[in-house]
Design an enzyme around this catalytic site. Structure first.
Site, mmCIF file in Angstrom:
data_model
loop_
_atom_site.group_PDB
_atom_site.id
_atom_site.type_symbol
_atom_site.label_atom_id
_atom_site.label_comp_id
_atom_site.label_asym_id
_atom_site.label_seq_id
_atom_site.Cartn_x
_atom_site.Cartn_y
_atom_site.Cartn_z
ATOM 1 N N ASN A 1 -1.406 -16.255 -17.029
ATOM 2 C CA ASN A 1 -0.923 -16.712 -15.392
ATOM 3 C C ASN A 1 -2.006 -17.838 -15.300
ATOM 4 O O ASN A 1 -2.839 -17.895 -15.348
ATOM 5 C CB ASN A 1 -1.196 -15.988 -14.620
ATOM 6 C CG ASN A 1 -1.014 -16.147 -13.260
ATOM 7 O OD1 ASN A 1 -0.821 -17.516 -12.966
ATOM 8 N ND2 ASN A 1 -1.748 -15.498 -12.371
ATOM 9 N N HIS B 1 7.277 -17.305 -11.407
ATOM 10 C CA HIS B 1 6.330 -17.626 -11.645
ATOM 11 C C HIS B 1 4.929 -16.878 -12.768
ATOM 12 O O HIS B 1 6.470 -15.427 -12.658
ATOM 13 C CB HIS B 1 4.982 -17.362 -10.815
ATOM 14 C CG HIS B 1 3.669 -17.588 -10.905
ATOM 15 N ND1 HIS B 1 3.419 -17.896 -11.134
ATOM 16 C CD2 HIS B 1 2.682 -16.797 -10.243
ATOM 17 C CE1 HIS B 1 1.733 -17.649 -11.473
ATOM 18 N NE2 HIS B 1 1.364 -16.777 -11.020
ATOM 19 N N CYS C 1 -0.997 -20.055 -7.130
ATOM 20 C CA CYS C 1 -0.125 -19.957 -7.862
ATOM 21 C C CYS C 1 1.072 -20.886 -6.974
ATOM 22 O O CYS C 1 2.320 -21.410 -7.210
ATOM 23 C CB CYS C 1 0.315 -18.673 -8.425
ATOM 24 S SG CYS C 1 -1.552 -17.515 -9.124
HETATM 25 N N1 COA Z 1 -7.694 -2.694 -19.997
HETATM 26 C C1 COA Z 1 -8.135 -1.416 -20.029
HETATM 27 N N2 COA Z 1 -7.260 -0.850 -18.766
HETATM 28 C C2 COA Z 1 -7.571 -1.744 -17.550
HETATM 29 C C3 COA Z 1 -7.662 -2.264 -17.320
HETATM 30 C C4 COA Z 1 -7.453 -3.515 -18.164
HETATM 31 N N3 COA Z 1 -8.014 -4.431 -18.820
HETATM 32 N N4 COA Z 1 -7.714 -3.675 -16.563
HETATM 33 C C5 COA Z 1 -8.120 -2.311 -15.496
HETATM 34 N N5 COA Z 1 -8.142 -1.266 -16.429
HETATM 35 C C6 COA Z 1 -7.696 0.143 -16.019
HETATM 36 C C7 COA Z 1 -7.865 0.068 -14.720
HETATM 37 O O1 COA Z 1 -9.693 0.723 -14.465
HETATM 38 C C8 COA Z 1 -7.183 1.737 -13.636
HETATM 39 O O2 COA Z 1 -8.257 2.967 -14.849
HETATM 40 P P1 COA Z 1 -8.525 4.425 -14.098
HETATM 41 O O3 COA Z 1 -7.428 5.017 -13.874
HETATM 42 O O4 COA Z 1 -9.249 5.147 -14.792
HETATM 43 O O5 COA Z 1 -8.958 4.215 -12.436
HETATM 44 C C9 COA Z 1 -5.756 1.673 -14.751
HETATM 45 O O6 COA Z 1 -6.375 0.555 -15.925
HETATM 46 C C10 COA Z 1 -5.064 1.576 -13.721
HETATM 47 O O7 COA Z 1 -5.705 0.134 -12.939
HETATM 48 P P2 COA Z 1 -3.375 -0.054 -12.244
HETATM 49 O O8 COA Z 1 -4.723 -1.222 -11.389
HETATM 50 O O9 COA Z 1 -3.370 0.783 -11.366
HETATM 51 O O10 COA Z 1 -3.478 -1.030 -13.157
HETATM 52 P P3 COA Z 1 -1.733 -1.740 -13.068
HETATM 53 O O11 COA Z 1 -0.399 -0.770 -13.507
HETATM 54 O O12 COA Z 1 -1.736 -1.660 -11.421
HETATM 55 O O13 COA Z 1 -2.279 -2.547 -13.474
HETATM 56 C C11 COA Z 1 -2.562 -5.501 -13.285
HETATM 57 C C12 COA Z 1 -3.218 -3.810 -13.729
HETATM 58 C C13 COA Z 1 -3.856 -5.847 -12.887
HETATM 59 C C14 COA Z 1 -2.403 -5.543 -14.160
HETATM 60 C C15 COA Z 1 -1.874 -5.224 -12.328
HETATM 61 O O14 COA Z 1 -2.042 -4.366 -10.831
HETATM 62 C C16 COA Z 1 -1.029 -6.021 -12.208
HETATM 63 O O15 COA Z 1 -0.453 -7.767 -12.714
HETATM 64 N N6 COA Z 1 -0.995 -7.568 -11.065
HETATM 65 C C17 COA Z 1 -0.768 -8.554 -10.036
HETATM 66 C C18 COA Z 1 -1.104 -9.434 -10.141
HETATM 67 C C19 COA Z 1 -1.234 -10.521 -10.417
HETATM 68 O O16 COA Z 1 -0.023 -11.148 -10.672
HETATM 69 N N7 COA Z 1 -2.016 -11.882 -10.028
HETATM 70 C C20 COA Z 1 -1.895 -12.783 -9.653
HETATM 71 C C21 COA Z 1 -1.059 -13.248 -8.648
HETATM 72 S S1 COA Z 1 -0.658 -14.530 -8.818
#
Ligand code: COA
Length: 347
Positions: A284, A254, A114
């Site tokens: 993204n 980004h 990215c």
């Molecule tokens: N729908 C519903 N639930 C989901 C889900 C989805 N699409 N994806 C994950 N979950 C669940 C998880 O399984 C977890 O469940 P649990 O508590 O039963 O284990 C719960 O939601 C919380 O997961 P968590 O990973 O703590 O969520 P979060 O608030 O961190 O959000 C992201 C997840 C991926 C959205 C977030 O971590 C994020 O945006 N990270 C950066 C990713 C990014 O930008 N990547 C590219 C960079 S270039």
């Protein structure tokens, strides 16, 4: 007279027609619109139609950018393509793009996830500052849906396909790339990667059965890294440019997750309306994310001649890249118009 720098004189974008909504994803994996919107801000994203490939998407955006700059493909001195989702493993996309556009110049690809397009912008700027080249095309293109595991709800909801491009030309009127920062922390590479399909684990039945040819991500680690880097890099590049984050006219972050941008805005104590956001429409789009936002900011009139913008990207690597760019005369008065874009035949 100011130092010779690279001014943005042309811009263009391409997004596939096919819209993939949160509701559709909810039929593929255990998720829902409310969760996706509240955790990411993304409402929909574009994914390739059958006629789209990395080369064709890059060429569509580039053709529009050349038309705005009123340049012919044969007048380009260098093409730099930022991409991590190539049509073929060899050669890299830039060569296909050069041929399809009808350009006769050197072309190379930067694969920095990215962060790739800002790396490409900064690299292209060096060639212009030194006087080596005059007309440089910098493209960000990503057909990232091909690397998504549509059974993994933590990744498939985040990403989309797109392309965007700018033309850079020399100026000595004060516009251009004023400062930049590039960074890499390969020690965190495994937080966002494709574990299979390379030399360590070549494609095999096992790799495919384990779905290791798809993107794997540790979302929470990437989130923490992103928030830290977005704030720190914006502070560093504005300081190097002799300004402050609050004095930037538009910040182009980004477009990964609205919560990442909001957290950085709070940390920096800068109002959210300074940040340009279009991730609700596209998700993204990796290396296409910053140029796509930049092009839409220009097209929507958010950026005008003389404005200062700060762009910061972060992602796979883990890597980050930022630049302060001053908009020149062409932003308000381009030489050409996108209506003159003539699409090349891609073969
Ligand atoms: N729908 C519903 N639930 C989901 C889900 C989805 N699409 N994806 C994950 N979950 C669940 C998880 O399984 C977890 O469940 P649990 O508590 O039963 O284990 C719960 O939601 C919380 O997961 P968590 O990973 O703590 O969520 P979060 O608030 O961190 O959000 C992201 C997840 C991926 C959205 C977030 O971590 C994020 O945006 N990270 C950066 C990713 C990014 O930008 N990547 C590219 C960079 S270039």
């Amino acid at each position: 007279m100011s130092k010779r720098r690279a001014e943005i004189t042309g811009w263009g974008k391409y997004v596939p027609e096919r819209v993939l909504t949160n509701a559709e994803l909810a039929q593929m994996v255990d998720t829902n619109d409310e969760w996706i919107v509240s955790r990411t801000g993304i409402k929909e994203r574009r994914v390739r139609s059958e006629s789209d490939n990395t080369t064709s998407m890059a060429c569509a955006a580039a053709t529009e950018a050349l038309a705005v700059a009123d340049l012919k493909a044969t007048e380009i001195d260098l093409i730099v393509v930022a991409n991590s989702s190539p049509d073929y493993l060899l050669p890299a996309p830039a060569n296909f793009v050069q041929h399809a556009l009808g350009a006769t110049c050197p072309a190379f690809t930067i694969a920095a996830g990215c962060s790739g397009w800002v790396y490409a912008l900064v690299t292209a700027n060096q060639f212009i500052e030194t006087g080596a080249y005059n007309n440089v095309l910098v493209i960000g293109v990503e057909l990232i849906s091909y690397a998504l595991d549509y059974t993994d709800r933590s990744t498939c909801i985040l990403f989309g396909d797109a392309a965007a491009a700018v033309v850079l030309q020399p100026t000595t009127n004060g516009a251009g790339v004023i400062s930049f920062e590039l960074g890499s922390d390969g020690g965190q590479a495994h937080h966002l990667w494709v574990p299979g399909g390379g030399t360590v684990k070549p494609v095999s039945q096992d790799v495919v059965d384990n779905r290791e040819h798809y993107i794997r991500m540790n979302g929470q680690e990437v989130f923490k890294f992103a928030v830290r880097k977005l704030s720190a890099c914006l502070s560093n590049i504005t300081q190097a440019a002799g300004t402050t984050v609050g004095d930037l006219d538009v910040i182009i972050p980004h477009q990964a997750n609205l919560r990442i941008i909001e957290t950085a805005a709070r940390t920096l104590d800068v109002p959210m309306d300074h940040f340009f956001v279009n991730l609700h429409k596209y998700g993204n789009t990796s290396a296409a994310s910053i140029p796509l936002a930049l092009v839409e900011a220009i097209q929507e009139g958010r950026l005008k001649s003389g404005d200062m913008t700060g762009m910061v990207a972060f992602g796979s690597g883990l890597s980050w890249a930022g630049a302060v760019v001053k908009m020149g005369e062409a932003i308000s008065n381009p030489k050409g118009t996108p209506a003159n874009a003539a699409m090349p035949v891609v073969n």
